[in-house]
Design a protein around this motif. Structure first.
Motif, PDB file in Angstrom:
ATOM      1  N   TRP A  27      61.469  23.151  42.518  1.00 24.79           N
ATOM      2  CA  TRP A  27      61.751  24.189  43.510  1.00 24.79           C
ATOM      3  C   TRP A  27      63.234  24.274  43.825  1.00 24.79           C
ATOM      4  CZ3 TRP A  27      57.638  22.631  47.747  1.00 24.79           C
ATOM      5  CH2 TRP A  27      56.356  22.830  47.215  1.00 24.79           C
ATOM      6  N   LYS A  36      60.015  23.867  51.190  1.00 27.99           N
ATOM      7  CA  LYS A  36      59.061  24.762  51.862  1.00 27.99           C
ATOM      8  C   LYS A  36      58.582  24.115  53.147  1.00 27.99           C
ATOM      9  CE  LYS A  36      57.232  26.420  47.473  1.00 27.99           C
ATOM     10  NZ  LYS A  36      57.074  27.836  47.138  1.00 27.99           N
ATOM     11  N   ASP A  92      50.941  24.808  45.801  1.00 22.41           N
ATOM     12  CA  ASP A  92      52.190  24.101  46.120  1.00 22.41           C
ATOM     13  C   ASP A  92      51.944  22.610  46.370  1.00 22.41           C
ATOM     14  OD1 ASP A  92      53.659  26.414  45.982  1.00 22.41           O
ATOM     15  OD2 ASP A  92      53.587  26.797  48.148  1.00 22.41           O
TER      16      ASP A  92
END
Ligand SMILES: Nc1ncnc2c1ncn2[C@@H]1O[C@H](COP(=O)(O)OP(=O)(O)O)[C@@H](O)[C@H]1O
Ligand SMILES: [Mg+2]
Length: 407
Positions: free
Chosen positions: A226, A230, A239
């Motif tokens: 990533w 997040k 995820d």
């Protein structure tokens, strides 16, 4: 500043209902005073820290071309009805009625800025536009338990930008993201850019700046593949199986919001005439940092069991000078002289000149307040001055010119 004159002095104990380290140390050190849960006075020492943080923010905002303003904190109901947020955000907004009119205390300023845009922006030549202010925000926070990290009344720097195209908006958006990273780096925080939801601000994703910290209320995830972290609240089931996924506790110190045209410009008529003569809504974004939360975060990140350890860039003074006044004559005069010499050189000195307070108390107050350098003048230091850094144990005897060189 002579400590004998500084308002107020340190406290032996923080109020028993205060659980957060940031509030305990800031209250005991004389940086803040608590009026009620979530509502604090910034006392002279605390205000100096905030001003240092704000100067850094201001420099970085101005460098992006943004202009500083100051907007009202008392808002009429009508303007909040234009976007539907009078009802949508009623849980967070302090709303009240006076003389048969309805008002709200500011919890943010998108509507107020959009009103400025529809009055003062007419053509593409007036764009892009970026304005910001530092002001108080009022929010009906239910969990006001984290000391100065979560106030019901707190300071925010909020920036708003309007653009003719989406491309121009996103270019500036990432410029501000870089400026935010620089702000946090300069105050001593390694912030992590994190994807998050937009709450009562937008349905789109937003980006938060998260400071890793054990006492943080947020959980963020980073994974090998990533680009950005997040926030727990935007994680999908997929995820959660990402390779190398790691969870970190963190404090949200900043948040930026790319709105587009629908939620504010189209609803409120924030329009401009483009090169081709067409009337179009502006592309809009907002960007917030909470300086008081930043101050609290720094205390959570940088302290030991004796008190705060301020980063040099935001410390309320550069030097904490202690005079150990004994019966031996001449010590007070010597300490006064060191204070005057350093001050004349432009050094910001907090000078503990109290004659009725012993060395143990002075050293404890010094460690609690957390200024980066401690200087001591005593019967033992002779013609020199004792130098010690707050974050080190080592002391050394130095002359005034040597001290000036080190500062
Ligand atoms: N209750 C609060 N007390 C202190 N600072 C706050 C508070 N709420 C927000 N802030 C600061 O203002 C910034 C922007 O807030 P925003 O994202 O609008 O609020 P929220 O994340 O609570 O919806 C936050 O990143 C934080 O630095
Ligand atoms: Mg936020």
């Amino acid at each position: 500043m002579r400590y004998s004159k500084l308002f107020p002095k340190t406290l032996k104990e923080a109020p028993h209902d205060e659980v957060a380290i940031n509030a305990k140390y800031l209250m005991r050190g004389g940086f803040i005073d608590k009026l009620m849960a979530g509502s604090y006075t910034l006392l002279p020492l605390g205000w100096r820290v905030i001003e240092n943080i704000n100067t850094i923010i201001r420099e970085e905002m101005n460098a992006t071309g943004a202009q500083e303003v100051l907007m009202p904190l008392l808002h009429p109901k009508d303007i909040w009805n234009e976007t539907g947020r009078w009802d949508e955000a009623k849980d967070v907004m302090y709303q009240f009625e006076k003389n048969e009119k309805h008002f709200a205390l500011s919890f943010t300023h998108e509507e107020i800025v959009m009103d400025l845009i529809r009055k003062h922006v007419t053509s593409y030549k007036d764009l892009p536009l970026a304005i910001y202010h530092f002001s108080t925000k009022f929010r009906n926070e239910l969990r006001a338990k984290s000391g100065i990290l979560r106030g019901r009344e707190f300071m925010m720097k909020d920036l708003y930008s309007a653009h003719a195209t989406e491309e121009d908006l996103m270019k500036y958006y990432w410029e501000v993201a870089d400026a935010y990273l620089r702000v946090f780096k300069r105050v001593g925080i390694d912030a992590i850019i994190t994807e998050a939801s937009g709450g009562v601000f937008t349905k789109e994703h937003t980006h938060e700046f998260q400071a890793p910290c054990e006492v943080g209320e947020d959980t963020i995830y980073i994974a090998d593949s990533w680009k950005h972290a997040k926030n727990d609240e935007v994680m999908t089931d997929g995820d959660r199986t990402a390779p190398g996924l790691k969870a970190i506790k963190s404090i949200e110190v900043g948040n930026i919001f790319p709105f587009g045209t629908a939620k504010y410009a189209e609803k409120m008529g924030g329009m401009f005439t483009d090169k081709d003569g067409q009337r179009k809504p502006v592309w809009f974004a907002s960007y917030g940092i909470g300086p008081t939360r930043v101050m609290g975060t720094l205390v959570e990140l940088f302290h030991d069991d004796r008190g705060i350890i301020w980063p040099e860039s935001v410390a309320p003074y550069q030097v904490h000078l202690i005079g150990i006044m004994s019966n031996e004559s001449g010590i007070k005069e010597k300490a006064d002289k060191v204070y005057e010499l350093l001050t004349a050189e432009g050094i910001e000195v907090l000078y503990d000149d109290r004659e009725d307070v012993g060395p143990g108390q002075k050293f404890a107050d010094c460690d609690l307040i957390g200024i980066p350098v401690r200087l001591v003048v005593s019967a033992k230091t002779g013609e020199q001055v004792e130098w010690k850094k707050r974050k080190e144990e080592k002391t050394e005897l130095l002359s005034i010119p040597q001290i000036l060189e080190k500062l």
